[in-house]
Design a protein around this motif. Structure first.
Motif, short mmCIF file in Angstrom:
data_model
loop_
_atom_site.label_atom_id
_atom_site.label_comp_id
_atom_site.label_asym_id
_atom_site.label_seq_id
_atom_site.Cartn_x
_atom_site.Cartn_y
_atom_site.Cartn_z
N MET A 1 -16.37 2.18 13.21
CA MET A 1 -16.10 0.75 13.90
C MET A 1 -15.33 0.05 13.97
O MET A 1 -14.79 0.44 12.58
N HIS A 2 -14.90 -0.87 14.33
CA HIS A 2 -14.55 -1.70 13.78
C HIS A 2 -14.42 -2.54 12.61
O HIS A 2 -15.84 -3.11 12.08
N PRO A 3 -13.37 -3.30 11.89
CA PRO A 3 -13.19 -3.44 10.27
C PRO A 3 -13.50 -5.33 10.88
O PRO A 3 -13.07 -5.48 11.75
N VAL A 4 -14.61 -5.71 9.40
CA VAL A 4 -14.95 -6.93 9.33
C VAL A 4 -13.07 -7.92 8.64
O VAL A 4 -13.08 -6.97 7.90
N THR A 43 -6.04 -13.23 18.33
CA THR A 43 -6.94 -12.72 19.42
C THR A 43 -8.68 -12.25 18.26
O THR A 43 -7.69 -11.16 17.41
N ILE A 44 -9.62 -12.08 18.40
CA ILE A 44 -10.81 -11.03 18.23
C ILE A 44 -10.62 -9.84 17.33
O ILE A 44 -11.33 -8.95 17.75
N ASP A 45 -9.77 -9.26 19.89
CA ASP A 45 -10.02 -8.61 19.17
C ASP A 45 -9.67 -7.01 18.63
O ASP A 45 -8.91 -7.19 17.61
N GLY A 46 -10.90 -6.09 18.06
CA GLY A 46 -10.03 -4.89 16.63
C GLY A 46 -11.04 -4.91 15.32
O GLY A 46 -11.21 -4.74 14.72
N PHE A 47 -11.53 -6.44 15.71
CA PHE A 47 -12.37 -7.05 14.44
C PHE A 47 -14.34 -6.91 15.05
O PHE A 47 -14.28 -7.39 16.10
N SER A 48 -15.12 -6.47 14.44
CA SER A 48 -16.06 -6.88 14.40
C SER A 48 -17.07 -7.88 14.37
O SER A 48 -18.19 -8.30 14.75
N GLY A 49 -17.06 -9.06 12.95
CA GLY A 49 -16.89 -9.51 13.19
C GLY A 49 -15.74 -10.84 12.17
O GLY A 49 -14.56 -10.20 11.84
N LEU A 50 -15.58 -11.68 11.74
CA LEU A 50 -15.07 -12.12 10.78
C LEU A 50 -15.69 -13.22 9.90
O LEU A 50 -16.84 -13.25 10.14
N ILE A 232 -24.73 -8.52 9.30
CA ILE A 232 -24.77 -7.28 9.59
C ILE A 232 -24.74 -6.52 10.62
O ILE A 232 -24.64 -5.92 11.22
N LYS A 233 -26.49 -6.78 11.25
CA LYS A 233 -26.67 -7.00 12.21
C LYS A 233 -26.44 -7.25 13.65
O LYS A 233 -26.62 -6.23 14.59
N GLY A 234 -25.50 -8.14 13.65
CA GLY A 234 -24.73 -8.85 14.63
C GLY A 234 -23.86 -8.28 15.18
O GLY A 234 -22.95 -7.50 15.94
N LEU A 235 -23.54 -6.98 13.83
CA LEU A 235 -21.88 -6.63 14.22
C LEU A 235 -21.75 -5.07 15.58
O LEU A 235 -22.78 -4.24 15.48
N ALA A 236 -21.65 -5.56 16.41
CA ALA A 236 -20.67 -4.06 17.10
C ALA A 236 -20.73 -2.13 16.37
O ALA A 236 -20.20 -2.89 15.91
N ARG A 237 -21.31 -1.42 16.57
CA ARG A 237 -21.50 -0.15 15.69
C ARG A 237 -20.23 0.21 16.44
O ARG A 237 -20.40 0.62 17.72
#
Length: 237
Positions: A1-4, A43-50, A232-237
């Protein structure tokens, strides 16, 4: 997954227990040290969360990274990419989402109690803490308003808006990410600020904060683990 992506605004206000929790869950993260001149991603592209940490500055200061950060938060909200903010980070979220940041009636410094709201959204995020009092750590002189459409999760008598959620996004005025090392560093670095207001019921001396770590930190850790587990349940896996 992408990093936070974890944004740091001050050298001593790092990710603390939040990063430890992510690592325990096998979730990668990347530190973006704005205090060292790192650029705000376009952009937020490449991140699963901020994730946005604390800092001694105000979101109302004319700093060059404030508006790019707010734009990034708005992009994440538009794309349902989870955002979490601690203290200054929560204020950045409020500002980005249409809220306001103003002076709080008093400074809150040190350990304090806060009461959880009791509604369906609060029960989802707070679990057993909904409708009950919990322990948090504070170090702030400003406060945010709750953005339109968001729900307040936590409040106390010194600062009504301690925490809000909007979909998968969690903004906090309090610091649930603290470690013993961070508390010790802050108590040394900002001792004068704490001592100057220690006569207020909303503040503590550095000695009092340090003395209460063994009793208060484990209690707060239960709250932070609950909040982080839901987030973390909202993060794209």
């Amino acid at each position: 997954m992408h990093p936070v992506a974890i944004f740091r605004h001050s050298p001593t206000e790092g990710p603390g227990y939040f990063a430890i929790f992510l690592e325990q869950q096998g979730i990668p993260w990347k530190l973006i040290a704005l205090d060292e001149g790192a650029a705000v991603p376009a952009t937020i592209d490449g991140f699963s969360g901020l994730c946005f940490m604390g800092g001694p500055m105000s979101v109302n200061d004319p700093l060059p990274w404030i508006e790019p950060v707010c734009a990034l938060i708005r992009e994440a909200a538009g794309k349902n990419v989870p955002v979490i903010g601690h203290c200054l980070g929560g204020q950045l979220m409020s500002k980005a989402l249409g809220g306001q940041v103003t002076r709080n009636p008093v400074k809150e410094i040190g350990w304090s109690g806060a009461h959880g709201e009791d509604n369906a959204i609060a029960r989802h995020w707070l679990g057993d803490f909904a409708g009950k009092s919990g322990t948090v750590f504070q170090w702030h002189g400003e406060t945010f308003s709750i953005p339109t459409g968001a729900t307040r999760l936590l409040a106390n008598g010194y600062c009504a808006n301690q925490m809000f959620v909007l979909g998968p996004h969690l903004g906090m005025q309090c610091h649930v990410e603290m470690t013993p090392e961070m508390i010790a560093t802050w108590c040394e670095q900002w001792a004068d600020e704490a001592i100057a207001v220690a006569d207020l019921p909303s503040a503590q001396t550095p000695d009092a904060m340090l003395a209460e770590i063994p009793a208060k930190l484990p209690v707060m850790r239960q709250l932070s683990e609950r909040l982080y587990s839901v987030w973390i349940k909202g993060l794209a896996r």
